[in-house]
Design a protein around this motif. Structure first.
Motif, short mmCIF file in Angstrom:
data_model
loop_
_atom_site.label_atom_id
_atom_site.label_comp_id
_atom_site.label_asym_id
_atom_site.label_seq_id
_atom_site.Cartn_x
_atom_site.Cartn_y
_atom_site.Cartn_z
N ILE A 195 -14.78 4.34 1.27
CA ILE A 195 -14.38 3.09 0.61
C ILE A 195 -13.72 3.39 -0.73
O ILE A 195 -12.69 2.81 -1.08
CB ILE A 195 -15.59 2.14 0.46
CG1 ILE A 195 -16.01 1.62 1.84
CG2 ILE A 195 -15.27 0.99 -0.48
CD1 ILE A 195 -17.30 0.85 1.85
N LEU A 196 -14.30 4.30 -1.50
CA LEU A 196 -13.72 4.65 -2.80
C LEU A 196 -12.32 5.26 -2.65
O LEU A 196 -11.41 4.93 -3.40
CB LEU A 196 -14.63 5.62 -3.54
CG LEU A 196 -15.87 5.01 -4.19
CD1 LEU A 196 -16.75 6.11 -4.77
CD2 LEU A 196 -15.47 4.03 -5.27
N VAL A 197 -12.16 6.15 -1.69
CA VAL A 197 -10.85 6.76 -1.46
C VAL A 197 -9.83 5.69 -1.06
O VAL A 197 -8.70 5.68 -1.56
CB VAL A 197 -10.95 7.87 -0.40
CG1 VAL A 197 -9.57 8.29 0.08
CG2 VAL A 197 -11.70 9.07 -0.96
N LEU A 198 -10.20 4.78 -0.18
CA LEU A 198 -9.28 3.73 0.23
C LEU A 198 -8.91 2.81 -0.92
O LEU A 198 -7.75 2.38 -1.04
CB LEU A 198 -9.89 2.94 1.39
CG LEU A 198 -9.99 3.68 2.73
CD1 LEU A 198 -10.72 2.82 3.75
CD2 LEU A 198 -8.62 4.09 3.22
N VAL A 199 -9.88 2.49 -1.78
CA VAL A 199 -9.60 1.64 -2.93
C VAL A 199 -8.64 2.34 -3.89
O VAL A 199 -7.66 1.74 -4.37
CB VAL A 199 -10.91 1.24 -3.65
CG1 VAL A 199 -10.65 0.63 -5.01
CG2 VAL A 199 -11.71 0.28 -2.78
N VAL A 200 -8.88 3.62 -4.17
CA VAL A 200 -8.01 4.36 -5.08
C VAL A 200 -6.60 4.49 -4.50
O VAL A 200 -5.60 4.29 -5.21
CB VAL A 200 -8.61 5.76 -5.39
CG1 VAL A 200 -7.61 6.64 -6.10
CG2 VAL A 200 -9.86 5.60 -6.22
N ILE A 201 -6.50 4.79 -3.22
CA ILE A 201 -5.18 4.88 -2.59
C ILE A 201 -4.48 3.52 -2.61
O ILE A 201 -3.28 3.44 -2.85
CB ILE A 201 -5.31 5.43 -1.15
CG1 ILE A 201 -5.67 6.91 -1.19
CG2 ILE A 201 -4.01 5.23 -0.37
CD1 ILE A 201 -5.98 7.51 0.16
N GLY A 202 -5.22 2.45 -2.38
CA GLY A 202 -4.63 1.11 -2.43
C GLY A 202 -4.11 0.75 -3.81
O GLY A 202 -3.00 0.22 -3.95
N ILE A 203 -4.88 1.05 -4.83
CA ILE A 203 -4.45 0.75 -6.21
C ILE A 203 -3.24 1.59 -6.59
O ILE A 203 -2.27 1.08 -7.17
CB ILE A 203 -5.62 0.97 -7.19
CG1 ILE A 203 -6.69 -0.10 -6.97
CG2 ILE A 203 -5.13 0.94 -8.63
CD1 ILE A 203 -7.97 0.14 -7.74
N ALA A 204 -3.28 2.88 -6.24
CA ALA A 204 -2.14 3.75 -6.55
C ALA A 204 -0.89 3.30 -5.80
O ALA A 204 0.22 3.30 -6.36
CB ALA A 204 -2.48 5.19 -6.20
#
Length: 81
Positions: free
Chosen positions: A16-25
């Motif tokens: 979930i954290l990786v997906l959130v960071v990739i989404g924000i970036a």
């Protein structure tokens, strides 16, 4: 698959954290690139407008001016606008 297992919980949280960071970036990059693209297009259109204005100021004959503007419109594929 057990959700009570600590390893499973850690994997879910990390995913979930990786997906959130990739989404924000991705959202930030998209916004930046759109702004850059539109700024570049606006700059090019202003330069083209200035060139056409200079040609219009220098040309005395309206028929010649019309043909020059039509040629510029054809070169830049501006007839559809």
């Amino acid at each position: 698959m057990k959700l009570n297992n600590i390893v499973t919980k850690l994997w879910v949280i990390m995913t979930i954290l990786v997906l959130v960071v990739i989404g924000i970036a991705g959202a930030a990059q998209t916004s930046f690139m759109e702004g850059l693209y539109y700024h570049q297009q606006a700059r090019q259109l202003k330069a083209l407008g200035n060139k056409v204005a200079d040609i219009a100021k220098a040309e005395q004959d309206t028929a010649t001016l019309d043909s020059k503007v039509a040629l510029i419109a054809d070169l830049y594929d501006l007839r559809k606008f």
